[in-house]
Every structure is written in C-alpha cells, then in structure tokens.
Design an enzyme around this catalytic site. Sequence first.
Site, PDB file in Angstrom:
ATOM      1  N   GLY A 104      58.796  59.706  30.514  1.00  0.00           N
ATOM      2  CA  GLY A 104      60.048  59.320  31.174  1.00  0.00           C
ATOM      3  C   GLY A 104      60.108  57.826  31.410  1.00  0.00           C
ATOM      4  O   GLY A 104      59.073  57.183  31.604  1.00  0.00           O
TER       5      GLY A 104
ATOM      6  N   ASP B 256      57.255  63.990  21.968  1.00  0.00           N
ATOM      7  CA  ASP B 256      56.628  63.812  20.660  1.00  0.00           C
ATOM      8  C   ASP B 256      55.119  63.619  20.729  1.00  0.00           C
ATOM      9  O   ASP B 256      54.616  62.509  20.786  1.00  0.00           O
ATOM     10  CB  ASP B 256      57.307  62.645  19.938  1.00  0.00           C
ATOM     11  CG  ASP B 256      58.783  62.933  19.751  1.00  0.00           C
ATOM     12  OD1 ASP B 256      59.101  63.884  19.037  1.00  0.00           O
ATOM     13  OD2 ASP B 256      59.606  62.225  20.357  1.00  0.00           O
TER      14      ASP B 256
ATOM     15  N   ASP C  36      55.692  58.901  39.863  1.00  0.00           N
ATOM     16  CA  ASP C  36      55.062  59.943  40.684  1.00  0.00           C
ATOM     17  C   ASP C  36      53.760  59.474  41.342  1.00  0.00           C
ATOM     18  O   ASP C  36      53.300  60.082  42.303  1.00  0.00           O
ATOM     19  CB  ASP C  36      54.748  61.185  39.828  1.00  0.00           C
ATOM     20  CG  ASP C  36      55.972  61.702  39.089  1.00  0.00           C
ATOM     21  OD1 ASP C  36      57.089  61.453  39.563  1.00  0.00           O
ATOM     22  OD2 ASP C  36      55.801  62.350  38.034  1.00  0.00           O
TER      23      ASP C  36
HETATM   24  O1  F6P Z   1      57.352  62.062  35.913  1.00  0.00           O
HETATM   25  C1  F6P Z   1      58.483  61.337  36.276  1.00  0.00           C
HETATM   26  C2  F6P Z   1      59.641  62.258  36.618  1.00  0.00           C
HETATM   27  O2  F6P Z   1      60.745  61.465  37.017  1.00  0.00           O
HETATM   28  C3  F6P Z   1      59.318  63.313  37.664  1.00  0.00           C
HETATM   29  O3  F6P Z   1      59.311  62.810  38.983  1.00  0.00           O
HETATM   30  C4  F6P Z   1      60.387  64.324  37.389  1.00  0.00           C
HETATM   31  O4  F6P Z   1      59.979  65.609  37.804  1.00  0.00           O
HETATM   32  C5  F6P Z   1      60.529  64.273  35.888  1.00  0.00           C
HETATM   33  O5  F6P Z   1      60.024  63.024  35.471  1.00  0.00           O
HETATM   34  C6  F6P Z   1      61.939  64.416  35.401  1.00  0.00           C
HETATM   35  O6  F6P Z   1      61.943  64.430  34.024  1.00  0.00           O
HETATM   36  P1  F6P Z   1      63.264  64.295  33.149  1.00  0.00           P
HETATM   37  O7  F6P Z   1      63.672  62.861  33.137  1.00  0.00           O
HETATM   38  O8  F6P Z   1      62.867  64.818  31.821  1.00  0.00           O
HETATM   39  O9  F6P Z   1      64.309  65.130  33.837  1.00  0.00           O
END
Ligand code: F6P
Length: 365
Positions: free
Chosen positions: A15, A79, A143
């Site tokens: 992310g 990926d 996180d």
């Molecule tokens: O790991 C970072 C994070 O923002 C988490 O806090 C959250 O659960 C997740 O990624 C959300 O992922 P996505 O952007 O795929 O919804």
Amino acid sequence: MQHNIKKIALLTGGGDCPGLNATIRAITKSAILNYGYEVIGYKFGYRGLYNNDFMPLTLETVSDLLPKGGTILYSSNKDNLFDYSVEENGKVVKKDVSDIAIENMKKEHVDALVVIGGDGTLTSARDFARKGVNVIGVPKTIDNDLGSTDTTFGFNTATEIATEALDRLTTTAQSHHRIMILEVMGRNAGFIALESGIAGSADIILLPEMPYDIKKIIDKINQRKREGNLFTIIVVAEGAKEKDGNIVVSKIVSDSPDPIRLGGIGNKLAADIEKIIKDQEVRCTVLGHLQRGGNTCTFDRILSTRYGVAAVELINEGKFGNMVALKGTKITYSSLEDVIGNNKVVDKEGELVNVAKKIGVCFAD
Ligand code: F6P
C-alpha cells in the site's frame, strides 16, 4: 569496502504510504551525488521488475518530491513474483517467475536492488536475496507493525491525521452531546489507535490487542455523564473486536497475497451502543485512506531521508541482504532473514497503555 556498483534500481511495493517519495528522493540524490550510481525505478512494484518496466531516476525527476504522499513509481500489493498469476493455454496459473525478474535486472546491468515495502514486499526481497540478488530493504507501513525497527515512516503522518480527526470530532461531540467514534487503520496492530487516542484525548481506546467488553464501554459513557461530561470520544482500531467476537471484514481481495481488508467495526460498535444508550446520538467516522494521503509530516520526511541515505551506504559497503532500521535514536540494519515473521503489536502491559490508563482512558478490556 568498495564494490563494483554502477547502477541501482528501486521499487515500492504494498500500500502507498507517506514517505515513499521522500525515500525515493533520498536514495536517488545520495546515490548520484556521493557515488555517481545510475538509478532507475521499476514501476508498480515487483510487476515492473517482471515486465522490465522502469523509469530513470535523476536529480530532476526527484526534485519537488519530499513532501508528497504516494509514490511516483506506483505500487502494487498483489504481485508476488514467487507465486505470480500468468496466463498459460487460456488459463490463469500461479508460477514462480522470479528468474525472469533476475534476467531482466541482468539485461539492464542492475547491480543492486532497493526494495521499499512492508512485510509482504520484504518477504520477496528476502527471497531474491536468497537467490543471490544484491538486495537492500527499506521498511514502510503506516501500521508500524514491523518488529525489526522501532518506527516505520508513514506511521507518524497517519497518527497525526487521526489525531487531527479526533480534535475535529471533539468539537461536534461537545456541541451536540454525542458519542463520536473514529475508526482508524492499522490492520492487526493498534499503534495508530493508541497514539492518536492519547494525543487526541479519546475517552475510550479499542485495540486489536485488547478485545473489548461492550458493558465496560457503556459504564464509561454513563460514568462520564454522571460527572457532567455529556459527550464521549471513542477511537477504535479497524482490527479491534469484542471479547469472544470476530474481527469485522470489509472486503476480500481474492488476488492479493493478504486478501482480508478490515473495516466496519466502528459502525458495528455505534449500532451496539445505540441499542443501549437511548439519550445520546452515536456517530461513526471511518478515516480510511485519508490516513495515507496528502503531505508527509516532518518526522517521516526526516526518517525517510535517513533510511534512504543509509540504504545507499549499505550498497556502497556491500552489506546486502539487510534492511535499514531505526533502533532508539540510531539508524542501523537487520538481516532480511530476521525481519520476516517478526511483526509487532501493542504491548497491553506497556508504558503507553499504562500512561493512558493512569489519565482515565478506558480500554474496555
Ligand atoms: O497496511 C497498510 C493499510 O493501510 C492497513 O492499515 C489497512 O488495513 C490496509 O493497508 C488497507 O489496504 P487497501 O489499501 O488495500 O485497502
């Protein structure tokens, strides 16, 4: 020790996270200004490595990048080249395509690869290191759940955004005598909820590490009312759950190596409280991806810059297979072998939880 490094490549995986661009800038500037390396960036994380899709990174490309969220290299959290979806005879099958990536790096004369990512991305970095690729890892995640470093960049920016959200919700809560719930991210770790909860003066903090008892939440709200506080602020981590309850899942992303997307606990909690408390309205705000976008805070700009410079130093010293890390106030490094599977969570007996309890914050555990 001098190694014959002429060209390095970077990629960002997982992310997006505040500080990725600041890290790209620091690595590029430090590599060019100090060692004269050529620098390229693979696009969309490991997918770019597989497709040999990259862009040159120069002093011009990275100018103006320091404060900006996101990543100019784009990112993907799907990926994994060691278990990659490819089409064969009209069917999608999973294959280990890491050798194609290694061939691509050889073709482009890439001498070292810097991988900027969280646990999934760094697992592949370790696996490439095992195959002899000169890899350096840089940890990122809002996180803050990577065990081998005290802090990842992104975490402080996300926490500041959550704190500001709590400040903003408090004025409405006070004006309307409401119970306001803020749901924040963090996956299975409660660091964003805990720190923003303390900084944003939450009355109740709910963490994945401390399953809650709804009765204790109601008691706290009623106690506040008796004391003349006719509003309550609750911060709930997306991974929090009721005692004997389940985590709340918002979405399954089936083609992602980590398919569960958390979300929804805040609205569930609001509905549960409203069933019992009849004289106060309950509202929930889900902060979501606002925690990952916008400008990067000062702490994260500096940490990203320190990590970027340290990554280039490790390359120059030939210390491959390592991830840069912050321990106390010092930048150091850990073997990628030790980083994986070493996730951290909030210590429920730790100092911060204790501090919050001492000033009357309820964890409802
Ligand atoms: O790991 C970072 C994070 O923002 C988490 O806090 C959250 O659960 C997740 O990624 C959300 O992922 P996505 O952007 O795929 O919804």
